[in-house]
Design a protein around this motif. Structure first.
Motif, PDB file in Angstrom:
ATOM      1  N   LYS A 264      11.790   2.188   1.845  1.00 24.83           N
ATOM      2  CA  LYS A 264      13.165   2.890   1.400  1.00 24.83           C
ATOM      3  C   LYS A 264      14.338   1.823   1.005  1.00 24.83           C
ATOM      4  O   LYS A 264      15.113   2.007   0.299  1.00 24.83           O
ATOM      5  N   GLN A 265      14.425   0.818   1.818  1.00 24.63           N
ATOM      6  CA  GLN A 265      15.488  -0.063   1.791  1.00 24.63           C
ATOM      7  C   GLN A 265      15.276  -1.169   0.664  1.00 24.63           C
ATOM      8  O   GLN A 265      16.135  -1.251  -0.272  1.00 24.63           O
ATOM      9  N   ASN A 266      13.929  -1.285   0.318  1.00 20.31           N
ATOM     10  CA  ASN A 266      13.737  -1.978  -1.051  1.00 20.31           C
ATOM     11  C   ASN A 266      14.241  -1.102  -2.301  1.00 20.31           C
ATOM     12  O   ASN A 266      14.677  -1.631  -3.330  1.00 20.31           O
TER      13      ASN A 266
ATOM     14  N   TYR B 121       7.174   0.526   8.019  1.00 17.17           N
ATOM     15  CA  TYR B 121       6.970   0.068   6.679  1.00 17.17           C
ATOM     16  C   TYR B 121       7.745   1.106   5.766  1.00 17.17           C
ATOM     17  O   TYR B 121       8.017   0.653   4.522  1.00 17.17           O
ATOM     18  N   ALA B 122       7.775   2.420   6.114  1.00 18.36           N
ATOM     19  CA  ALA B 122       8.221   3.320   5.533  1.00 18.36           C
ATOM     20  C   ALA B 122       9.801   3.208   5.250  1.00 18.36           C
ATOM     21  O   ALA B 122      10.392   3.443   4.227  1.00 18.36           O
ATOM     22  N   HIS B 123      10.413   2.598   6.353  1.00 19.26           N
ATOM     23  CA  HIS B 123      12.041   2.369   6.305  1.00 19.26           C
ATOM     24  C   HIS B 123      12.201   1.125   5.168  1.00 19.26           C
ATOM     25  O   HIS B 123      13.082   0.943   4.588  1.00 19.26           O
ATOM     26  N   LEU B 124      11.128   0.054   5.541  1.00 20.10           N
ATOM     27  CA  LEU B 124      11.330  -1.078   4.669  1.00 20.10           C
ATOM     28  C   LEU B 124      11.213  -0.954   3.066  1.00 20.10           C
ATOM     29  O   LEU B 124      11.833  -1.316   2.260  1.00 20.10           O
TER      30      LEU B 124
ATOM     31  N   ASP C 104      -0.906   6.707   2.335  1.00 26.40           N
ATOM     32  CA  ASP C 104      -0.609   7.541   3.470  1.00 26.40           C
ATOM     33  C   ASP C 104      -0.444   6.681   4.735  1.00 26.40           C
ATOM     34  O   ASP C 104      -1.369   5.623   4.890  1.00 26.40           O
ATOM     35  N   LEU C 105       0.433   7.115   5.564  1.00 28.71           N
ATOM     36  CA  LEU C 105       0.414   6.376   6.801  1.00 28.71           C
ATOM     37  C   LEU C 105      -0.476   6.233   7.699  1.00 28.71           C
ATOM     38  O   LEU C 105      -0.743   5.145   8.485  1.00 28.71           O
TER      39      LEU C 105
ATOM     40  N   LEU D 273       0.993  -1.314  -0.070  1.00 26.63           N
ATOM     41  CA  LEU D 273       0.118   0.110  -0.007  1.00 26.63           C
ATOM     42  C   LEU D 273       0.897   1.193   0.038  1.00 26.63           C
ATOM     43  O   LEU D 273       0.637   2.258  -0.846  1.00 26.63           O
ATOM     44  N   LEU D 274       1.916   1.290   0.767  1.00 29.72           N
ATOM     45  CA  LEU D 274       2.703   2.461   0.917  1.00 29.72           C
ATOM     46  C   LEU D 274       3.528   2.758  -0.320  1.00 29.72           C
ATOM     47  O   LEU D 274       3.853   3.785  -0.856  1.00 29.72           O
ATOM     48  N   GLU D 275       4.100   1.550  -1.053  1.00 30.69           N
ATOM     49  CA  GLU D 275       4.571   1.575  -2.229  1.00 30.69           C
ATOM     50  C   GLU D 275       3.908   2.185  -3.340  1.00 30.69           C
ATOM     51  O   GLU D 275       4.192   3.036  -4.114  1.00 30.69           O
TER      52      GLU D 275
END
Length: 293
Positions: free
Chosen positions: A279-281, A274-277, A255-256, A249-251
């Motif tokens: 960004k990592q991806n 999930y925002a960090h996740l 919105d959070l 959903l975030l991708e």
């Protein structure tokens, strides 16, 4: 000792309206602590900071992970805050006790293709496959916890409205379903569920082969079976689909705050992981495919 622990459990259930899993986790930690205290002949209300500190060191000495030790400390902190509020103790023995912080690992998620592959596995030509398809679709469509999934009743589903009602921890969430999930649920509820029931009065949405409410262990086996069948080289748990739901959903621009509401997080910091996740991806994709990376 037993009295304060029993009262604390009652407080968690009837005052805090904590989920069954939360109560089970806290009480497991506290009963282990009570057993340790019994071995050294100390009452839970008489333990001081040195006793609690020694207990934390003992947990580490028997190989408990930093995450487990931290969780146990949090459980004891909650117990003693309750004891303070009940005027059973004058000082909190957990105050200022520090333990090694657990390394925060980002949750594992499935790619969109892996999710599609997993959802394609159940054979909808038989009753079990039809039920399994509906369960997997609902889990990915809504991001609910496995405990919430198996606790759903028939009245919690609106096929015409395209949503489910999820009740947990004294709160109710209304979560929409995408069309494929609606169709899978509709097929299961219309063509399969009544044939699987042990008794017509059963309200559970998802039932096992005995016609009774599906258990956590039963669904765990189901998802592991389809992971192997799909030959997905990741350790998939029911929570993996919850994580994937949020990250996808975030991708795609959600919105959070909306994701927080759908997941039922009381604190948005739980959702921000999930925002960090994501960004990592993105960084991983960049490093893999950019010609100069």
């Amino acid at each position: 000792m037993d009295n304060i622990i029993a009262r604390y459990e009652d407080y968690l259930i009837h005052t805090k309206h904590a989920s069954a899993n939360t109560v089970s986790s806290y009480m497991r930690d506290i009963r282990q602590y009570a057993s340790y205290l019994s071995g050294i002949d100390v009452d839970v209300l008489e333990a001081d900071q040195s006793v609690v500190s020694a207990y934390m060191q003992w947990l580490q000495s028997i190989g408990k992970s930093p995450a487990t030790v931290s969780r146990c400390l949090a459980s004891l902190k909650s117990l003693y805050l309750f004891a303070l509020s009940e005027d059973e103790i004058e000082q909190n023995p957990v105050h200022n006790i520090k333990v090694e912080k657990a390394e925060k690992k980002l949750p594992q998620i499935l790619s969109g293709k892996e999710v599609e592959l997993l959802l394609e596995q159940p054979r909808t030509s038989d009753m079990k496959g039809c039920r399994d398809k509906a369960m997997l679709e609902v889990l990915y469509a809504t991001g609910i916890r496995v405990s919430e999934l198996i606790n759903l009743n028939v009245d919690d589903v609106s096929i015409t409205g395209g949503f489910i009602r999820c009740e947990s921890g004294g709160k109710t969430r209304i979560i929409p379903l995408y069309p494929e999930a609606v169709q899978a649920l509709h097929t299961y509820m219309d063509d399969v569920r009544l044939k699987m029931l042990a008794t017509p009065s059963e309200h559970s949405l998802f039932v096992n082969v005995s016609g009774e409410r599906m258990s956590r262990q039963g669904f765990w086996k189901i998802i592991k079976y389809y992971q192997e069948k799909a030959q997905i080289d990741k350790d998939i748990t029911p929570h993996t689909l919850r994580h994937s739901f949020a990250a996808h959903l975030l991708e795609n621009g959600a919105d959070l705050r909306s994701i927080q509401e759908m997941l039922g997080h009381s604190d948005i910091s739980s959702t921000q992981v999930y925002a960090h996740l994501v960004k990592q991806n993105l960084k991983s994709v960049y490093n893999k495919y950019h010609p100069k990376a």
